[in-house]
Design a protein around this motif. Structure first.
Motif, PDB file in Angstrom:
ATOM      1  N   CYS B 134      33.203  26.759  39.624  1.00  0.00           N
ATOM      2  CA  CYS B 134      33.578  26.260  38.293  1.00  0.00           C
ATOM      3  C   CYS B 134      32.971  24.870  38.067  1.00  0.00           C
ATOM      4  CB  CYS B 134      35.103  26.222  38.194  1.00  0.00           C
ATOM      5  SG  CYS B 134      35.695  25.717  36.575  1.00  0.00           S
ATOM      6  N   ARG B 135      33.079  24.035  39.081  1.00  0.00           N
ATOM      7  CA  ARG B 135      32.538  22.671  38.997  1.00  0.00           C
ATOM      8  C   ARG B 135      31.033  22.712  38.705  1.00  0.00           C
ATOM      9  NH1 ARG B 135      32.563  18.863  44.133  1.00  0.00           N
ATOM     10  NH2 ARG B 135      30.648  18.026  43.285  1.00  0.00           N
ATOM     11  N   ASN B 136      30.333  23.553  39.456  1.00  0.00           N
ATOM     12  CA  ASN B 136      28.873  23.639  39.289  1.00  0.00           C
ATOM     13  C   ASN B 136      28.493  24.237  37.939  1.00  0.00           C
ATOM     14  OD1 ASN B 136      28.838  22.617  41.838  1.00  0.00           O
ATOM     15  ND2 ASN B 136      27.610  24.256  42.755  1.00  0.00           N
ATOM     16  N   LEU B 137      29.297  25.209  37.474  1.00  0.00           N
ATOM     17  CA  LEU B 137      28.992  25.828  36.183  1.00  0.00           C
ATOM     18  C   LEU B 137      29.194  24.832  35.049  1.00  0.00           C
ATOM     19  CD1 LEU B 137      30.540  29.375  36.714  1.00  0.00           C
ATOM     20  CD2 LEU B 137      28.144  28.905  36.158  1.00  0.00           C
ATOM     21  N   ILE B 138      30.228  23.995  35.161  1.00  0.00           N
ATOM     22  CA  ILE B 138      30.464  22.976  34.136  1.00  0.00           C
ATOM     23  C   ILE B 138      29.332  21.938  34.174  1.00  0.00           C
ATOM     24  CG2 ILE B 138      31.974  21.029  33.499  1.00  0.00           C
ATOM     25  CD1 ILE B 138      34.346  22.929  34.207  1.00  0.00           C
ATOM     26  N   ALA B 139      28.946  21.556  35.393  1.00  0.00           N
ATOM     27  CA  ALA B 139      27.842  20.591  35.538  1.00  0.00           C
ATOM     28  C   ALA B 139      26.544  21.145  34.953  1.00  0.00           C
ATOM     29  CB  ALA B 139      27.653  20.234  37.005  1.00  0.00           C
ATOM     30  N   ALA B 140      26.425  22.479  34.957  1.00  0.00           N
ATOM     31  CA  ALA B 140      25.214  23.118  34.425  1.00  0.00           C
ATOM     32  C   ALA B 140      25.298  23.296  32.905  1.00  0.00           C
ATOM     33  CB  ALA B 140      24.988  24.456  35.105  1.00  0.00           C
ATOM     34  N   GLY B 141      26.417  22.837  32.292  1.00  0.00           N
ATOM     35  CA  GLY B 141      26.532  22.861  30.841  1.00  0.00           C
ATOM     36  C   GLY B 141      27.160  24.112  30.254  1.00  0.00           C
ATOM     37  N   THR B 142      27.765  24.972  31.074  1.00  0.00           N
ATOM     38  CA  THR B 142      28.406  26.173  30.528  1.00  0.00           C
ATOM     39  C   THR B 142      29.887  25.901  30.249  1.00  0.00           C
ATOM     40  OG1 THR B 142      29.156  27.128  32.611  1.00  0.00           O
ATOM     41  CG2 THR B 142      26.866  27.558  31.997  1.00  0.00           C
ATOM     42  N   LYS B 143      30.522  26.835  29.554  1.00  0.00           N
ATOM     43  CA  LYS B 143      31.950  26.695  29.226  1.00  0.00           C
ATOM     44  C   LYS B 143      32.738  27.807  29.899  1.00  0.00           C
ATOM     45  CE  LYS B 143      31.705  24.257  24.827  1.00  0.00           C
ATOM     46  NZ  LYS B 143      30.282  23.860  24.914  1.00  0.00           N
ATOM     47  N   PRO B 144      33.113  27.609  31.150  1.00  0.00           N
ATOM     48  CA  PRO B 144      33.798  28.687  31.870  1.00  0.00           C
ATOM     49  C   PRO B 144      35.275  28.842  31.499  1.00  0.00           C
ATOM     50  CG  PRO B 144      33.325  26.847  33.350  1.00  0.00           C
ATOM     51  CD  PRO B 144      32.855  26.443  32.000  1.00  0.00           C
ATOM     52  N   THR B 145      35.736  30.102  31.547  1.00  0.00           N
ATOM     53  CA  THR B 145      37.167  30.389  31.502  1.00  0.00           C
ATOM     54  C   THR B 145      37.548  30.865  32.897  1.00  0.00           C
ATOM     55  OG1 THR B 145      37.062  31.055  29.197  1.00  0.00           O
ATOM     56  CG2 THR B 145      38.954  31.859  30.462  1.00  0.00           C
ATOM     57  N   VAL B 146      38.690  30.376  33.385  1.00  0.00           N
ATOM     58  CA  VAL B 146      39.124  30.744  34.735  1.00  0.00           C
ATOM     59  C   VAL B 146      40.444  31.499  34.656  1.00  0.00           C
ATOM     60  CG1 VAL B 146      39.699  29.879  37.042  1.00  0.00           C
ATOM     61  CG2 VAL B 146      38.070  28.617  35.621  1.00  0.00           C
ATOM     62  N   ILE B 147      40.490  32.683  35.261  1.00  0.00           N
ATOM     63  CA  ILE B 147      41.759  33.409  35.372  1.00  0.00           C
ATOM     64  C   ILE B 147      42.186  33.365  36.831  1.00  0.00           C
ATOM     65  CG2 ILE B 147      42.941  35.625  35.132  1.00  0.00           C
ATOM     66  CD1 ILE B 147      40.955  36.346  32.934  1.00  0.00           C
ATOM     67  N   LEU B 148      43.386  32.847  37.061  1.00  0.00           N
ATOM     68  CA  LEU B 148      43.923  32.766  38.414  1.00  0.00           C
ATOM     69  C   LEU B 148      45.081  33.741  38.529  1.00  0.00           C
ATOM     70  CD1 LEU B 148      44.018  28.850  38.735  1.00  0.00           C
ATOM     71  CD2 LEU B 148      42.162  30.399  39.386  1.00  0.00           C
ATOM     72  N   GLY B 149      45.017  34.645  39.491  1.00  0.00           N
ATOM     73  CA  GLY B 149      46.066  35.654  39.626  1.00  0.00           C
ATOM     74  C   GLY B 149      46.910  35.432  40.874  1.00  0.00           C
ATOM     75  N   PHE B 150      48.225  35.500  40.698  1.00  0.00           N
ATOM     76  CA  PHE B 150      49.146  35.349  41.835  1.00  0.00           C
ATOM     77  C   PHE B 150      50.268  36.370  41.693  1.00  0.00           C
ATOM     78  CE2 PHE B 150      47.275  31.186  40.943  1.00  0.00           C
ATOM     79  CZ  PHE B 150      46.811  30.802  42.197  1.00  0.00           C
ATOM     80  N   ASN B 151      51.068  36.519  42.750  1.00  0.00           N
ATOM     81  CA  ASN B 151      52.203  37.436  42.666  1.00  0.00           C
ATOM     82  C   ASN B 151      53.342  36.837  41.852  1.00  0.00           C
ATOM     83  OD1 ASN B 151      51.272  39.706  44.158  1.00  0.00           O
ATOM     84  ND2 ASN B 151      51.453  38.482  46.026  1.00  0.00           N
ATOM     85  N   SER B 152      53.588  35.519  42.076  1.00  0.00           N
ATOM     86  CA  SER B 152      54.709  34.887  41.377  1.00  0.00           C
ATOM     87  C   SER B 152      54.439  33.397  41.202  1.00  0.00           C
ATOM     88  CB  SER B 152      55.994  35.059  42.197  1.00  0.00           C
ATOM     89  OG  SER B 152      55.859  34.333  43.410  1.00  0.00           O
TER      90      SER B 152
END
Lengths: 321, 259
Positions: B134-152
């Motif tokens: 994510c850090r590298n993608l932002i540094a490269a000028g993109t706009k990432p969306t991150v989905i984080l999945g957990f049990n609870s």
């Protein structure tokens, strides 16, 4: 006390001056030193050549080769043990033709020393056919015939657990090559000397031992074997005393040279293996934990030799008998 | 690949059984996100592979003289879940102790394929490698969306860390105790994205693979022997032949995956 210390210092000086000899000979093939990465733990060398110059090694035994390409066994194929691991790879390899056309050129590009070809098969004919093909490769100076892989059915170990079958494979391979033929034996037998003697009588130039020991681990959460194939080959430091014992026994039973292996992890272990009767030593599982293991053993040999007043490794072969 | 000793800066609990390990040492071999390191622990024969969560190259990178010649004293963050005896033993290590690491292992994520709006999906123990990515993608000028999945809710970690990078972050919990109720694929609804990057348990990877219409890269986990391509313990079948998860992977291209 004073005298022995002086002697030790003298030996260290000899080691520093390069006056100790690590050279060994396997059926006429001269190796600068006895250290050889064992088949299946070193690929075709080039992965390791990325991190160090592998020409420091005495030789190299490449991954076991079958006629057809093989993916190998189902996963998981690895189980950790105390001081070792169980593997159940199942002879994954691209098949003899691709080994010759794709892998060996890459190995040759980074390794100029004698190469040991490790050959497997599912029939006597296949052993002979693969051996005939690899015999034509100039840099392959020794054929190591694997009759001891515990991870394949109807092949591998079944040829190495019966003296008659091991002898038959030996004869078939000897017919197709003039190069030295070493038969790699399984420790999973009642009397390894009987099989070694049968191979010698059938014309084998040498014996490699030991391959892995049949083992199993069970996952307590799943209450099932860890390895998909249930059993696999146990290797690593834990099997070293078994290997030393078997090399010692076979050295008493046959006159042909022995390549000793099984749990070797240090220069000290290599010297012990040679005292038991090995003319050269293979390093297996240690390469998987420390990719520099074989190199470190080569580098530590002169120092370790000096410690035990050894000036020539050739002179200590079988010295414990 | 490089072998070196790293000093433990901290080794602290993030949630119930998830630990964050910060190390100081030569990180120069770590080139791209999605790679891993292999750690030797006292009393265990095989090393433990852990994915790189974050990596800062040292200021001394490229120094040609002095004590630091050829060394790069960087910082390395690893996040691991205590699942077995090895990770339980690792959790006992204290700041100041040294660890023997092989670094720069594996084929990581290629950020050049991301497009403008990449979607990053991490599930549980698969969240950590998404951070450096994510850090590298932002540094490269993109706009990432991150989905984080957990049990609870109790298992959620790094939500704020991702937000502070400047990414849009969506958390999904299987029991609905926090964020979107359901799996990461439930959180994928109504999001527009150009490419997918995923890491997590295999059922999650497969669900993402089936839901995502675009190309992507998926990181796989397998029981390893060596971690650097020698033993063939972690081979898998792909459309382009057999590959070693440790050397040719752990990241595979979507189009080559065979389930």
């Amino acid at each position: 006390m004073v005298d022995s210390k002086t002697a030790e210092e003298k030996m260290i000086n000899i080691a520093d001056a390069g006056m100790c000899s690590t050279e060994v000979v396997l059926s006429g093939v001269i190796l600068d030193n006895p250290i050889i990465p064992a088949s299946g733990t070193f690929g075709y060398g080039y992965e390791f050549a990325e991190i160090y110059d592998i020409n420091c090694l005495g030789s190299l035994s490449f991954k076991g080769t079958t006629r057809e390409p093989r993916f190998g066994n189902a996963l998981p194929r690895i189980a950790e043990c105390t001081a070792g691991l169980i593997n159940s790879i199942g002879l994954q390899n691209p098949g003899v033709e691709k080994v010759i056309s794709e892998e060996l050129p890459k190995l040759r590009a980074c390794f100029k020393k004698p190469i040991i070809a490790n050959i497997c098969g599912f029939s006597i004919d296949e052993y002979a056919e693969n051996s005939a093909l690899l015999d034509k490769e100039e840099q392959v100076e020794i054929l190591e015939i694997n009759v001891s892989c515990p991870n394949i059915h109807n092949g591998g170990m079944t040829f190495g657990t019966e003296a008659k079958m091991a002898a038959e494979v030996t004869r078939a391979v000897k017919k197709v090559t003039k190069k030295p033929v070493y038969i790699k034996l399984s420790p999973n037998v009642t009397d390894i000397t009987e099989i070694a003697k049968a191979c010698e009588a059938a014309g084998a130039d040498g014996i490699s031992l030991i391959n892995t020991m049949l083992g199993m681990r069970i996952d307590l959460n799943k209450k099932k074997p860890v390895i998909a194939n249930k059993m696999g080959g146990f290797s690593g430091s834990a099997i070293f005393p078994v290997a030393v014992r078997m090399v010692y026994q076979v050295h008493e039973a046959v006159k042909i040279p022995i390549i000793g292996m099984g749990g070797v992890a240090s220069a000290r272990d290599a010297i012990e293996m040679m005292l038991a009767g090995a003319s050269a030593v293979q390093v297996g599982a240690a390469n998987l934990v420390d990719p520099f293991a074989s190199k470190k053993i080569v580098e530590n040999l002169p120092k370790e030799m000096a410690k035990y007043n050894i000036t020539s490794l050739r002179e200590i072969i079988g010295g414990a008998h | 690949m490089k072998q070196d000793f790293f000093e433990i800066v901290s080794n602290e609990r993030l949630t119930g059984n998830v630990m964050e390990l910060v190390l100081r040492g030569d990180t120069s071999e770590i080139a791209v996100p999605g790679q891993f390191v292999n750690i030797k622990l006292d009393g265990f024969f095989l090393r433990r592979p852990l994915s790189v969560c974050n990596c800062e190259q040292g200021a001394n990178a490229g120094a040609s003289c002095g004590a630091m010649a050829g060394k790069s004293e960087g910082m390395l963050t690893l996040i691991y879940k205590i699942v077995g005896e090895g990770t339980r033993a690792l959790a006992e290590y204290k700041a100041g102790e040294m660890l023997d690491l092989l670094t720069g292992l594996g084929n990581g994520y290629d950020i050049s394929k991301s497009g403008d709006e990449p979607l990053l999906i991490g599930g549980g123990a698969g969240v950590p490698p998404m951070f450096l990515l994510c850090r590298n993608l932002i540094a490269a000028g993109t706009k990432p969306t991150v989905i984080l999945g957990f049990n609870s809710k109790a298992e959620v970690f790094y939500e704020n860390e991702f937000k502070s990078l400047g990414a849009r972050v969506i958390v999904a919990t299987a029991d609905g105790s926090y964020g979107v109720r359901g799996f990461v694929t439930d959180a994928m609804k109504d999001i527009l994205y150009s490419y997918t990057y995923a890491c997590g348990p295999e059922p999650m990877l497969r669900a993402v693979y089936e839901k995502a219409a675009c190309g992507g890269q998926y990181s796989f986990e397998e029981r390893m022997g060596c971690g650097f391509g020698a033993c063939m313990g972690c081979s898998c079948k792909t459309k382009y032949g057999s590959k070693r998860i440790c050397k040719d992977g752990p990241v595979l291209e979507k189009e080559e995956i065979i389930w």
